[in-house]
Design a protein around this motif. Structure first.
Motif, short mmCIF file in Angstrom:
data_model
loop_
_atom_site.label_atom_id
_atom_site.label_comp_id
_atom_site.label_asym_id
_atom_site.label_seq_id
_atom_site.Cartn_x
_atom_site.Cartn_y
_atom_site.Cartn_z
N CYS A 98 0.82 -1.23 0.00
CA CYS A 98 0.00 0.00 0.00
C CYS A 98 0.85 1.26 0.00
O CYS A 98 0.50 2.25 -0.65
CB CYS A 98 -0.92 0.01 1.21
SG CYS A 98 -2.24 -1.21 1.10
N CYS A 129 -1.25 -4.88 -1.27
CA CYS A 129 -2.26 -3.85 -1.55
C CYS A 129 -3.35 -4.43 -2.44
O CYS A 129 -3.06 -5.02 -3.49
CB CYS A 129 -1.60 -2.66 -2.25
SG CYS A 129 -2.80 -1.37 -2.69
N MET A 130 -4.58 -4.26 -2.01
CA MET A 130 -5.72 -4.80 -2.76
C MET A 130 -6.18 -3.88 -3.88
O MET A 130 -7.01 -4.25 -4.71
CB MET A 130 -6.90 -5.04 -1.81
CG MET A 130 -6.66 -6.09 -0.74
SD MET A 130 -6.50 -7.76 -1.40
CE MET A 130 -4.74 -8.00 -1.35
N GLY A 131 -5.63 -2.65 -3.87
CA GLY A 131 -6.06 -1.69 -4.88
C GLY A 131 -5.23 -1.75 -6.15
O GLY A 131 -5.55 -1.13 -7.15
N TRP A 177 -5.05 -0.98 4.63
CA TRP A 177 -6.15 -0.95 3.67
C TRP A 177 -7.13 0.18 4.02
O TRP A 177 -7.72 0.78 3.13
CB TRP A 177 -6.93 -2.27 3.65
CG TRP A 177 -6.13 -3.45 3.14
CD1 TRP A 177 -4.85 -3.42 2.65
CD2 TRP A 177 -6.56 -4.81 3.09
NE1 TRP A 177 -4.46 -4.69 2.30
CE2 TRP A 177 -5.48 -5.56 2.56
CE3 TRP A 177 -7.72 -5.48 3.45
CZ2 TRP A 177 -5.57 -6.94 2.37
CZ3 TRP A 177 -7.81 -6.84 3.26
CH2 TRP A 177 -6.73 -7.57 2.72
N CYS A 225 -5.34 3.34 2.76
CA CYS A 225 -4.83 3.36 1.38
C CYS A 225 -5.93 3.77 0.40
O CYS A 225 -6.99 3.14 0.32
CB CYS A 225 -4.30 1.97 1.03
SG CYS A 225 -3.83 1.79 -0.69
N CYS A 260 -6.81 0.94 -2.07
CA CYS A 260 -7.64 -0.12 -1.47
C CYS A 260 -9.08 0.37 -1.29
O CYS A 260 -10.03 -0.37 -1.55
CB CYS A 260 -7.07 -0.55 -0.12
SG CYS A 260 -5.61 -1.60 -0.26
ZN LIG Z 1 -3.61 -0.61 -0.63
#
Ligand SMILES: [Zn+2]
Length: 539
Positions: free
Chosen positions: A279, A298-300, A336, A339, A342
Motif C-alpha cells: 500500500c 495492496c488490494m487496490g 487498507w 490506502c 484499497c
Molecule cells: Zn492498498
C-alpha cells in the motif's frame, strides 16, 4: 582355568548359535484396528526369506525395497527381493484387498509365510510400516513372527504435519529426513509453509527478486522481540528443481506435499522484493523479528492480482497436490483502511460493512475468492486458515481450524471440508512440559504428549453429515524459536507418535497408558536414525 574356558565356550554358543529371542509385538503405534493372534505356528524370517512383489509394478518394487531396508536396519538381516506372485516361504506383497478405504491393508502371518495385501500400493506401504515397527531392534539371525491376522485402515484420509521453513530455513536433506519421520508415523500429507515476512523460500521464475532479495534477512531478533539482534544473516530457498525432488521423494513414501503461499498478509518477503505490491510502496525489509506485520499486499493494485496469479500458477506447476494452501491468516486491515487504492477498490466492488463484517474484511474475502478461482482453474482445491471465514467463505474452500475448534465447527456447518489443527493441542512449537524454565526457549503454551494424545477431532455438537466434513487432523511446527532442524526433531518427537494415533487409529482403541507402554519400541527406531527426540515420557 577350566571353568573360565567352559564359561567362554558357553558364552560363544549363546552368542553364535542362539541369537537373542525376538519379542515381536504387533501392538505398534499407531495401534492397528484389529490384531487377531492365530493358533498354530508362525513364520521365521531368516537370511533366506525372500520379499516378493508384483512384476512390472514400480511402486510395489519400491515397497519391497523399503521393507528390505527397514528389516536390515532393525535386525541386520538382508533379504533378497524378487518379482513373483508366489514361491516358497516368503514375505509376499500384493494389492487387491477389497475395501472402501484405499489405504487399508491386511497382514497374515502363518507357517506358510507372510502376506501383506493392500487396497492400493499405499495400503501395502502402511502394512510394511506396521511389520517394521513390530520387529524389535536387535541384530539377529532369525525373527520368529507369531501367527496373526491384522486388518487395519486409517480413521482420517488427511493426516498432516506442517513445517515452517520460512522463519528458519531447512536444507533439502533435512526436509527429506522430515519426510522419513512422517512416513514412520503414517502421516500422508506434508504441509510446507514456504513464504513469510521473515523469508520467501521458493524460486518463482517470473519474479527472481523473491529469492534474490526476499529469501534473505540481515539478522534475527534475539529471544521474544527483545530489540536486540544476533547480527547473523539468515537465508535460503529451494529451486524449483529441488522442490520437485522433494515432491518425488515424498510421493515414493505416499506423502502428498501441500505448498502454502501465505497471502495477503505475511508477505514482507515479497514486498521487500517488489515494493510496488504494498500500500505504501515501501521501502520494505525482510523482517528480522517475529509477530504480525501491518504491511500486507495492496488490494487496490492490479499488479497484486497479476502477481498472485503468476505465483500460484508456477506453484501448481511444481506441486501436483489436489490442495493448494493460500494462508489467509493474520492480515491486519490497518493499511487498507488508509490506502486510497484499497478504498477505491472497495468502492468499485460495492463492498459494504454490515454487523458481521467490515468492508475491509469483505475485501479480503474478495481477494481469497479470487485466489480460489486461480486454483480451481487448474482443477485444484484451496485450503486456508480459519480467518478465511471472515468476510464470507470462498465457495469451495477447505478450512484449516487453528484458533481452536470453532472455525472448523462453523465451516462444517456451512458444508465445507475441515482439517482440525487447533493451537490448544496440536501446535508443536509449544512447550511440552509445565517446567518451561528447564526447556529451550519456545513460543509459549504447554502441549505435552498426553494432551496431544487426548485430542478428539470430532466435535460432539456436529451431526453425522457435518462430522463427515472433518476430513483430517494436522499438527504444526512454526519455527520462530526453532533455529535448526535438530531442534525441530526435538519439538515434534515423540509428540508426532501421539498425533499419529489420533489421525490413524479408531477412537475406541485409544488408551494413553497402553500408548506409553508401546512407545519405547517406536523409540528404538528413532534411535537407529539418531532422531533427537524429547525424553519427558520415554527415555
Ligand atoms: Zn492498498
Amino acid at each position: 582355568m577350566k571353568k573360565t574356558v567352559l564359561l567362554f565356550a558357553a558364552m560363544f554358543c549363546i552368542a553364535v548359535f542362539q541369537p537373542k529371542a525376538s519379542n515381536v509385538d504387533y501392538q505398534v503405534i499407531p495401534i492397528p484396528e484389529r490384531i487377531d493372534i492365530q493358533r498354530g505356528e508362525g513364520f521365521v524370517i531368516s537370511k533366506g526369506t525372500k520379499i516378493l512383489y508384483t512384476a512390472g509394478n514400480e511402486k510395489m518394487k519400491r515397497n519391497a525395497a523399503f521393507l528390505s531396508e527397514y528389516l536390515k536396519e532393525n535386525t541386520g538381516l538382508q533379504l533378497k527381493m524378487k518379482a513373483a506372485k508366489s514361491g516358497g516361504k516368503a514375505i509376499l506383497l500384493k494389492t487387491g484387498l477389497v475395501s472402501k478405504n484405499s489405504e487399508a491393508y491386511e497382514i497374515e502371518v502363518s507357517a506358510k509365510g507372510i502376506v501383506i495385501i493392500g487396497a492400493s500400493e499405499a495400503g501395502v506401504f502402511y502394512g510394511i510400516q506396521t511389520l517394521r515397527k513390530s520387529i524389535p531392534v536387535a541384530k539377529v539371525q532369525k525373527v520368529k513372527m507369531p501367527a496373526v491376522k491384522i486388518s487395519d485402515a486409517p480413521a482420517f484420509a488427511y493426516r498432516g504435519m506442517m513445517l515452517d521453513v520460512s522463519r528458519h530455513f531447512c536444507t533439502v536433506d533435512s526436509v527429506k529426513r522430515w519426510i522419513d519421520m512422517l512416513a514412520l508415523h503414517n502421516v500422508n500429507t506434508f504441509h510446507w509453509h514456504l513464504t513469510e515476512d521473515q523469508g520467501w523460500r521458493i524460486e518463482i521464475k517470473k519474479y527472481p527478486r523473491l529469492t534474490e532479495i526476499g529469501s534473505k534477512r540481515t539478522e534475527t531478533v534475539i529471544g521474544r522481540n527483545t530489540g536486540k539482534y544476533d547480527g547473523k544473516p539468515h537465508g535460503g530457498f529451494y529451486t524449483q528443481a529441488e522442490a520437485r525432488e522433494i515432491v518425488a521423494y515424498a510421493a515414493q513414501r505416499y506423502i502428498n506435499v501441500v505448498p502454502e503461499i501465505d497471502m495477503p498478509g505475511h508477505m514482507l518477503g515479497a514486498l521487500a522484493s517488489y515494493p510496488e505490491l504494498g500500500c505504501t510502496g515501501g521501502p520494505y525489509q525482510v523482517w528480522r523479528q517475529w509477530g504480525v506485520s501491518d504491511d500486507v499486499l495492496c488490494m487496490g493494485n492490479d499488479k497484486t492480482f497479476e502477481f498472485i496469479t503468476d505465483v500460484l500458477n508456477e506453484i501448481m506447476d511444481i506441486f501436483p497436490s489436489k490442495y493448494i494452501h493460500i494462508g489467509g491468516d493474520e492480515c491486519p486491515k490497518t493499511n487498507w483502511k488508509k490506502c486510497e487504492k484499497c478504498q477505491a477498490r472497495i468502492a468499485s466492488l460495492g463492498l459494504k460493512a454490515d454487523e458481521h463484517h467490515s468492508a475491509e474484511e469483505r475485501l479480503q474475502s474478495y481477494f481469497i475468492s479470487y485466489a480460489e478461482k486461480v486454483v480451481n482453474k487448474k482443477g485444484r482445491r484451496m485450503i486456508g486458515w480459519d480467518e478465511i471465514l471472515e468476510g464470507g467463505l470462498a465457495p469451495d474452500a477447505t478450512v484449516m481450524s487453528w484458533r481452536g475448534m470453532s472455525g472448523g465447527i462453523a465451516a462444517a456447518k456451512m458444508d465445507h471440508d475441515v482439517i482440525m489443527t487447533p493451537n490448544s493441542h496440536l501446535y508443536f512449537d509449544h512447550y511440552q512440559t509445565k517446567e518451561a524454565n528447564t526447556e529451550p526457549l519456545a513460543i509459549g503454551g504447554n502441549s505435552p504428549v498426553e494432551k496431544v494424545y487426548s485430542f478428539n477431532p470430532i466435535p460432539a455438537e456436529l451431526n453425522a453429515a457435518q462430522r463427515s466434513r472433518i476430513i483430517g487432523v494436522q499438527a504444526n511446527l512454526w519455527t520462530e524459536y526453532v533455529p535448526n532442524f535438530r531442534h525441530a526433531e526435538y519439538m515434534v518427537l515423540p509428540r508426532m507418535a501421539a498425533l499419529c494415533e489420533v489421525q490413524w487409529s479408531p477412537s475406541y482403541k485409544k488408551d494413553y497408558e497402553s500408548f506409553l507402554k508401546r512407545l519405547p519400541m517406536l523409540v528404538e527406531v528413532y534411535k537407529i536414525h539418531n532422531y533427537n527426540y524429547a525424553k519427558h515420557v520415554v527415555k
